[in-house]
Design a protein around this motif. Structure first.
Motif, PDB file in Angstrom:
ATOM      1  N   LYS A 180       0.809  -1.192   0.078  1.00 29.08           N
ATOM      2  CA  LYS A 180       0.054   0.066  -0.011  1.00 29.08           C
ATOM      3  C   LYS A 180       1.026   1.173  -0.057  1.00 29.08           C
ATOM      4  CE  LYS A 180      -3.845  -1.385   2.796  1.00 29.08           C
ATOM      5  NZ  LYS A 180      -4.167  -1.447   4.395  1.00 29.08           N
ATOM      6  N   LYS A 203     -15.209   1.452   2.133  1.00 30.55           N
ATOM      7  CA  LYS A 203     -13.834   1.276   1.788  1.00 30.55           C
ATOM      8  C   LYS A 203     -13.001   2.290   1.496  1.00 30.55           C
ATOM      9  CE  LYS A 203     -15.397  -0.944  -2.363  1.00 30.55           C
ATOM     10  NZ  LYS A 203     -16.760  -0.773  -2.164  1.00 30.55           N
ATOM     11  N   TRP A 262      -6.448   2.414  -1.831  1.00 31.38           N
ATOM     12  CA  TRP A 262      -5.038   2.936  -1.629  1.00 31.38           C
ATOM     13  C   TRP A 262      -4.271   2.685  -3.108  1.00 31.38           C
ATOM     14  CZ3 TRP A 262      -3.014   3.727   3.149  1.00 31.38           C
ATOM     15  CH2 TRP A 262      -3.713   3.612   4.281  1.00 31.38           C
ATOM     16  N   GLU A 298      -9.738  -1.728   0.688  1.00 29.92           N
ATOM     17  CA  GLU A 298      -9.600  -2.068   1.857  1.00 29.92           C
ATOM     18  C   GLU A 298     -11.289  -2.082   2.374  1.00 29.92           C
ATOM     19  OE1 GLU A 298      -6.923  -0.136   4.546  1.00 29.92           O
ATOM     20  OE2 GLU A 298      -7.909  -1.043   6.238  1.00 29.92           O
ATOM     21  N   LYS A 350     -14.332  -1.799   4.955  1.00 31.91           N
ATOM     22  CA  LYS A 350     -14.224  -1.452   6.524  1.00 31.91           C
ATOM     23  C   LYS A 350     -15.466  -1.939   7.069  1.00 31.91           C
ATOM     24  CE  LYS A 350     -14.709   3.357   5.636  1.00 31.91           C
ATOM     25  NZ  LYS A 350     -14.768   4.663   5.811  1.00 31.91           N
ATOM     26  N   ASN A 386     -15.565  -8.611   1.941  1.00 33.85           N
ATOM     27  CA  ASN A 386     -14.826  -8.875   1.090  1.00 33.85           C
ATOM     28  C   ASN A 386     -14.991 -10.178   0.480  1.00 33.85           C
ATOM     29  OD1 ASN A 386     -12.545  -8.676  -0.479  1.00 33.85           O
ATOM     30  ND2 ASN A 386     -11.047  -9.321   1.463  1.00 33.85           N
ATOM     31  N   THR A 410      -9.431  -8.512   4.458  1.00 35.41           N
ATOM     32  CA  THR A 410     -10.334  -7.210   4.346  1.00 35.41           C
ATOM     33  C   THR A 410      -9.535  -6.452   2.919  1.00 35.41           C
ATOM     34  OG1 THR A 410      -8.740  -6.032   5.773  1.00 35.41           O
ATOM     35  CG2 THR A 410     -10.896  -6.690   6.682  1.00 35.41           C
ATOM     36  N   GLU A 411      -8.643  -7.076   2.139  1.00 35.56           N
ATOM     37  CA  GLU A 411      -8.238  -6.379   1.006  1.00 35.56           C
ATOM     38  C   GLU A 411      -8.328  -7.209  -0.194  1.00 35.56           C
ATOM     39  OE1 GLU A 411      -4.493  -4.036   3.272  1.00 35.56           O
ATOM     40  OE2 GLU A 411      -4.509  -6.328   3.130  1.00 35.56           O
TER      41      GLU A 411
END
Ligand code: TMP
Ligand code: ASP
Length: 238
Positions: free
Chosen positions: A3, A13, A16, A28, A30, A52, A78-79
């Motif tokens: 990132k 979200k 990045w 990412e 949230k 996700n 989460t990514e």
């Protein structure tokens, strides 16, 4: 993938930039929950990870069926890694059953099965409260390049609906309505972007009509996370 800089923070979200590749971004997810243009706010630990997983499974299914998406791969709970694209500032809402703002605006009884799949466009602008717009508004405001692009968005909305409607029917869920967003990549391709999750869809249990999505938060029905977990469980079930 590393990132680099947070380029945007939305309600659900953070986006990045990626140190190694300027054509990619990291999304990412949230735990925050918002409703009614963020007038109502909350948070549910683990919700970002659930969305996700749910969104990734749905995007993979759509990709298998020939829909071009911005998803590249999952990076962590989460990514996810996504292709950078220029988001078309329209929320494309696809509806099978009347509820929510459709019922409110036009007085159509909640639960009425629509005679055909309805596709609507909302202009993505928080300050204006994401107003409903018609084709001519979209063209007049240059939200899309041409009438052809509007037809393409409507066609993609219907195609995604027909894939997901039967997929969820097999999992005992009615796909009531959903919101999708599209982006244009550097080669001019229209890609399905953002997410498809219980934050952006309405799912009702096929037998009981129990709400299994963010309406549980909007309407204070409780058990928000349990509903999202159940949606994921059903998606992953054979
Ligand atoms: P609506 O009935 O409130 O217009 O919502 C239609 C669908 O779009 C529903 O599945 C929820 C989703 N949605 C979003 O994902 N984001 C939004 O900002 C809104 C208003 C709706
Ligand atoms: N209006 C969105 C929703 O209810 C969320 C938000 O705008 O805060 O889904």
């Amino acid at each position: 993938m590393t990132k680099s800089e947070m380029i945007y923070e939305g309600k659900g979200k953070k986006m990045w930039s990626v140190a190694e590749d300027s054509d990619l971004l990291i999304a990412e997810f949230k735990d925050d929950l918002t409703a009614f243009n963020a007038e109502k706010r909350g948070s549910e630990s683990g919700k970002g990870a659930l969305n996700n997983k749910i969104s990734t499974a749905i995007f993979k299914l759509l990709k298998e069926k020939g829909i071009q998406t911005a998803l590249v791969e999952t990076l962590s709970d989460t990514e996810q890694l996504v292709k950078k694209c220029k988001i078309i500032p329209l929320e494309v809402v696809v509806r099978n059953i009347a509820t929510g703002s459709l019922s409110k605006r036009l007085g159509i009884k909640e639960g009425t099965v629509l005679p055909f799949t309805l596709v609507e466009f909302y202009y993505k602008d928080d300050a204006l409260g994401d107003p409903l717009v018609n084709d001519e508004h979209c063209l007049m405001m240059d939200l899309v390049k041409s009438e052809n692009d509007l037809d393409r968005l409507k066609h993609l909305g219907r195609e995604i609906n027909s894939i997901l409607f039967s997929f969820f029917a097999n999992k005992g869920l009615k796909l009531v309505d959903f919101k999708i967003e599209f982006g244009v990549d550097k080669d001019g391709n229209i890609l399905l972007a953002d997410e498809i999750s219980p934050d952006s869809c309405r799912f009702w249990d096929a037998k009981t009509n129990e709400k299994m999505d963010k309406d549980r938060f909007r309407q204070d029905l409780g058990n928000v996370k349990m509903a999202y977990e159940e949606v994921l469980r059903r998606i992953l079930s054979e």
